[in-house]
Design an enzyme around this catalytic site. Structure first.
Site, PDB file in Angstrom:
ATOM      1  N   HIS A 275      -1.698  -0.613   4.626  1.00 11.09           N
ATOM      2  CA  HIS A 275      -2.085  -1.493   3.521  1.00 11.09           C
ATOM      3  C   HIS A 275      -1.275  -2.793   3.676  1.00 11.09           C
ATOM      4  CE1 HIS A 275      -2.149  -2.863  -0.710  1.00 11.09           C
ATOM      5  NE2 HIS A 275      -3.220  -2.105  -0.861  1.00 11.09           N
TER       6      HIS A 275
ATOM      7  N   ASP B 138       5.134   5.074   3.199  1.00 12.30           N
ATOM      8  CA  ASP B 138       4.363   4.558   2.079  1.00 12.30           C
ATOM      9  C   ASP B 138       3.512   5.736   1.588  1.00 12.30           C
ATOM     10  OD1 ASP B 138       2.300   3.652   0.521  1.00 12.30           O
ATOM     11  OD2 ASP B 138       1.820   1.920   1.770  1.00 12.30           O
TER      12      ASP B 138
ATOM     13  N   GLN C 236      -0.864   6.911  -1.265  1.00  8.53           N
ATOM     14  CA  GLN C 236      -2.088   7.738  -1.243  1.00  8.53           C
ATOM     15  C   GLN C 236      -1.786   9.200  -0.934  1.00  8.53           C
ATOM     16  OE1 GLN C 236      -4.838   6.601  -2.318  1.00  8.53           O
ATOM     17  NE2 GLN C 236      -4.552   4.388  -2.165  1.00  8.53           N
TER      18      GLN C 236
ATOM     19  N   LYS D 268      -1.412   5.585  -9.538  1.00  9.55           N
ATOM     20  CA  LYS D 268      -2.326   6.360  -8.683  1.00  9.55           C
ATOM     21  C   LYS D 268      -2.110   7.860  -8.890  1.00  9.55           C
ATOM     22  CE  LYS D 268      -2.321   2.848  -5.007  1.00  9.55           C
ATOM     23  NZ  LYS D 268      -3.541   2.075  -5.218  1.00  9.55           N
TER      24      LYS D 268
ATOM     25  N   CYS E 127      -7.587  -4.124   1.335  1.00  9.61           N
ATOM     26  CA  CYS E 127      -6.227  -4.609   1.650  1.00  9.61           C
ATOM     27  C   CYS E 127      -5.730  -4.033   2.967  1.00  9.61           C
ATOM     28  CB  CYS E 127      -5.236  -4.299   0.536  1.00  9.61           C
ATOM     29  SG  CYS E 127      -5.661  -5.054  -1.010  1.00  9.61           S
TER      30      CYS E 127
HETATM   31  N1  7TS Z   1       0.061   1.405  -0.002  1.00  7.81           N
HETATM   32  C1  7TS Z   1      -1.118   2.036   0.045  1.00  7.81           C
HETATM   33  C2  7TS Z   1      -1.406   3.019   1.133  1.00  7.81           C
HETATM   34  C3  7TS Z   1      -2.055   1.777  -0.967  1.00  7.81           C
HETATM   35  O1  7TS Z   1      -3.230   2.405  -0.933  1.00  7.81           O
HETATM   36  C4  7TS Z   1      -1.755   0.837  -1.978  1.00  7.81           C
HETATM   37  C5  7TS Z   1      -2.750   0.454  -3.030  1.00  7.81           C
HETATM   38  C6  7TS Z   1      -0.491   0.231  -1.970  1.00  7.81           C
HETATM   39  C7  7TS Z   1       0.383   0.538  -0.962  1.00  7.81           C
HETATM   40  C8  7TS Z   1      -0.053  -0.707  -3.044  1.00  7.81           C
HETATM   41  O2  7TS Z   1       0.129  -0.025  -4.229  1.00  7.81           O
HETATM   42  P1  7TS Z   1       0.484  -0.793  -5.590  1.00  7.81           P
HETATM   43  O3  7TS Z   1       0.463   0.266  -6.620  1.00  7.81           O
HETATM   44  O4  7TS Z   1       1.821  -1.412  -5.402  1.00  7.81           O
HETATM   45  O5  7TS Z   1      -0.598  -1.821  -5.768  1.00  7.81           O
HETATM   46  N2  7TS Z   1      -4.075   0.668  -2.663  1.00  7.81           N
HETATM   47  C9  7TS Z   1      -5.159   0.243  -3.293  1.00  7.81           C
HETATM   48  C10 7TS Z   1      -6.441   0.568  -2.853  1.00  7.81           C
HETATM   49  O6  7TS Z   1      -6.674   1.258  -1.864  1.00  7.81           O
HETATM   50  N3  7TS Z   1      -7.346  -0.004  -3.669  1.00  7.81           N
HETATM   51  O7  7TS Z   1      -6.685  -0.668  -4.631  1.00  7.81           O
HETATM   52  C11 7TS Z   1      -5.338  -0.530  -4.407  1.00  7.81           C
END
Ligand code: 7TS
Length: 437
Positions: free
Chosen positions: A155, A232, A235, A258, A396
């Site tokens: 990401h 990370d 997910q 999430k 992303c």
């Molecule tokens: N890393 C991964 C693998 C992610 O899927 C996401 C967000 C992030 C980091 C960032 O997370 P945040 O909570 O700091 O924003 N992924 C997604 C997505 O797949 N669609 O919207 C956000």
């Protein structure tokens, strides 16, 4: 896959264990979550709403999950009856709020099996967790010419902070490629290490392909080179659970939103021996022990990394979300999502012109696809009009899109509260869309 029969299967004679196993494989008995299916959806009021006069089918759980009543109630209760700033008041309310906030830290510690709650740093989310580490680790341990290894399925939040470090310090990024199934080439990974490698920063699960990376093995390889690893887990944590000690991860980042918890809360786990050696990320209140114009003495872990008033209402609600999912059982959640994913793969791959991206052996319920020559945005828009929420675009992960030679995909991402009936609605809608074009 058949919808499981609600009746209990009759007990088979002892002498036919293979036969029984065969039957179980064909018709799985309802899991505890499937039996609780109706109640589960009732816990999430938003799942009962309609959009455009159609029942909502929410299949965008990788972007954010919906929140159970218990989590929302915790936020209401927090503001109505336990709101005061934490860590500073002698008064009753402040102490109560502090207990809830620090209790949440302990709940996170337990969920990820960290050795100590001093290893749990609250942030605003995965993105901030990675930025914190890129800043603090980069400041202390990296200089011009030093290298970081990432993968091509990251990401952007696990790419751009390292590029900012590159611009500040002249460090370099090396990239592990994926094969056509969407699996990392671990052989190539082994060859990327040099004397200048200072950190490996990897996604545990891809937010586009659903691939579960072989992180245990990859951590072992990095450690054999004396290199620490950040995972990370944005997910992964919601679907697989996390045991940071079993993984032997040095750092682990994830987001509450999430995981059925509130937005604006995240975690950076770090082994104490690393965190002790890292400088603070931001300066301000909470992160100091004493301040004078001659200099400042920083607070102990984890407060050294938590400048300013934390979102203590959010952390308390996050603990409620963790209680909710551990109450269901992470193994039950994983099994339920695995079955839904298998069913969705079966239904979607039967549609003419369907191309699914990602065929890793180990995967979660994230399914990216293109349908014939139809632009993913058109598919997403038409699904939306039928009440079905999916994500479209590059997710992303533009470097991965480039690797796949596409601009974007349609992405369905499942959670335990989704149902087979919802997958049927999706598959039927996609058939309609295919015929329209
Ligand atoms: N890393 C991964 C693998 C992610 O899927 C996401 C967000 C992030 C980091 C960032 O997370 P945040 O909570 O700091 O924003 N992924 C997604 C997505 O797949 N669609 O919207 C956000």
């Amino acid at each position: 896959m058949n919808i499981p029969d609600k009746k209990q299967p009759e007990k088979q004679p002892e002498e036919q264990p293979e036969k029984q196993q065969e039957i179980n494989e064909v018709t799985p008995s309802p899991s505890p979550l499937e039996r609780a299916g109706v109640r589960l959806q009732e816990d999430f009021p938003i799942l009962q709403r309609e959009v455009y006069g159609k029942p909502l089918v929410y299949l965008d759980n990788a972007a954010t999950t919906q929140k159970p009543r218990q989590v929302v109630q915790s936020i209401v209760d927090g503001y109505y009856s336990a709101n005061a700033n934490v860590h500073r008041g002698v008064h009753f309310l402040s102490q109560q709020a502090t207990e809830l906030h620090e209790g949440a830290r302990e709940a996170v510690r337990k969920f990820i099996n960290a050795r100590s709650s001093a290893e749990v740093i609250f942030t605003r989310g995965t993105t901030e967790s990675i930025n914190l580490l890129a800043h603090s680790y980069g400041e202390e341990f990296m200089k011009k010419g030093d290298e970081i290894i990432v993968s091509d399925m990251e990401h952007h939040s696990n790419i751009v902070p390292w590029q900012l470090l590159e611009a500040r310090k002249g460090t370099a990024i090396k990239v592990i490629p994926t094969n056509s199934r969407g699996e990392l080439l671990t052989g190539v990974y082994k060859g990327l290490f040099t004397k200048r490698t200072k950190l490996v920063s990897l996604t545990h699960v891809s937010n586009v392909l659903g691939t579960v990376n072989p992180v245990e093995e990859m951590i072992r390889i990095a450690h054999a080179h004396g290199v620490p690893v950040l995972l990370d887990g944005a997910q992964a944590a919601p679907h697989l659970g996390v045991d940071v000690q079993a993984l032997d991860a040095d750092f682990y980042a994830f987001s509450s939103h999430k995981m059925y918890g509130p937005t604006g809360i995240g975690v950076l786990y770090g082994k104490e021996q690393w965190l002790e050696r890292l400088p603070p990320y931001q300066g301000g209140g909470e992160m100091i022990r004493s301040v004078s114009f001659k200099g400042t003495v920083f607070n102990e872990l984890p407060f050294k990394f938590e400048a300013g008033t934390p979102d203590y209402i959010g952390t308390t609600a996050f603990a409620v979300a963790l209680e909710y999912i551990t109450g269901l059982g992470m193994e039950n959640i994983a099994r339920r999502e695995h079955e839904l994913t298998a069913y969705a793969m079966q239904r979607l791959s039967a549609i003419e012109g369907m191309r699914i991206y990602g065929a890793a052996e180990q995967r979660t319920g994230v399914i990216s696809f293109l349908l014939g020559d139809i632009h993913p945005f058109d598919v997403g828009t038409l699904l939306d009009k039928l009440g079905i929420a999916v994500r479209t675009g590059h997710h992303c992960a533009q470097p991965l899109m480039r690797r796949l030679c596409i601009e974007g995909t349609v992405r369905v991402s499942l959670a335990f509260y989704n149902t087979r009936e919802e997958i049927d609605v999706l598959a039927d809608a996609l058939e309609r869309i295919r015929k329209m074009f």
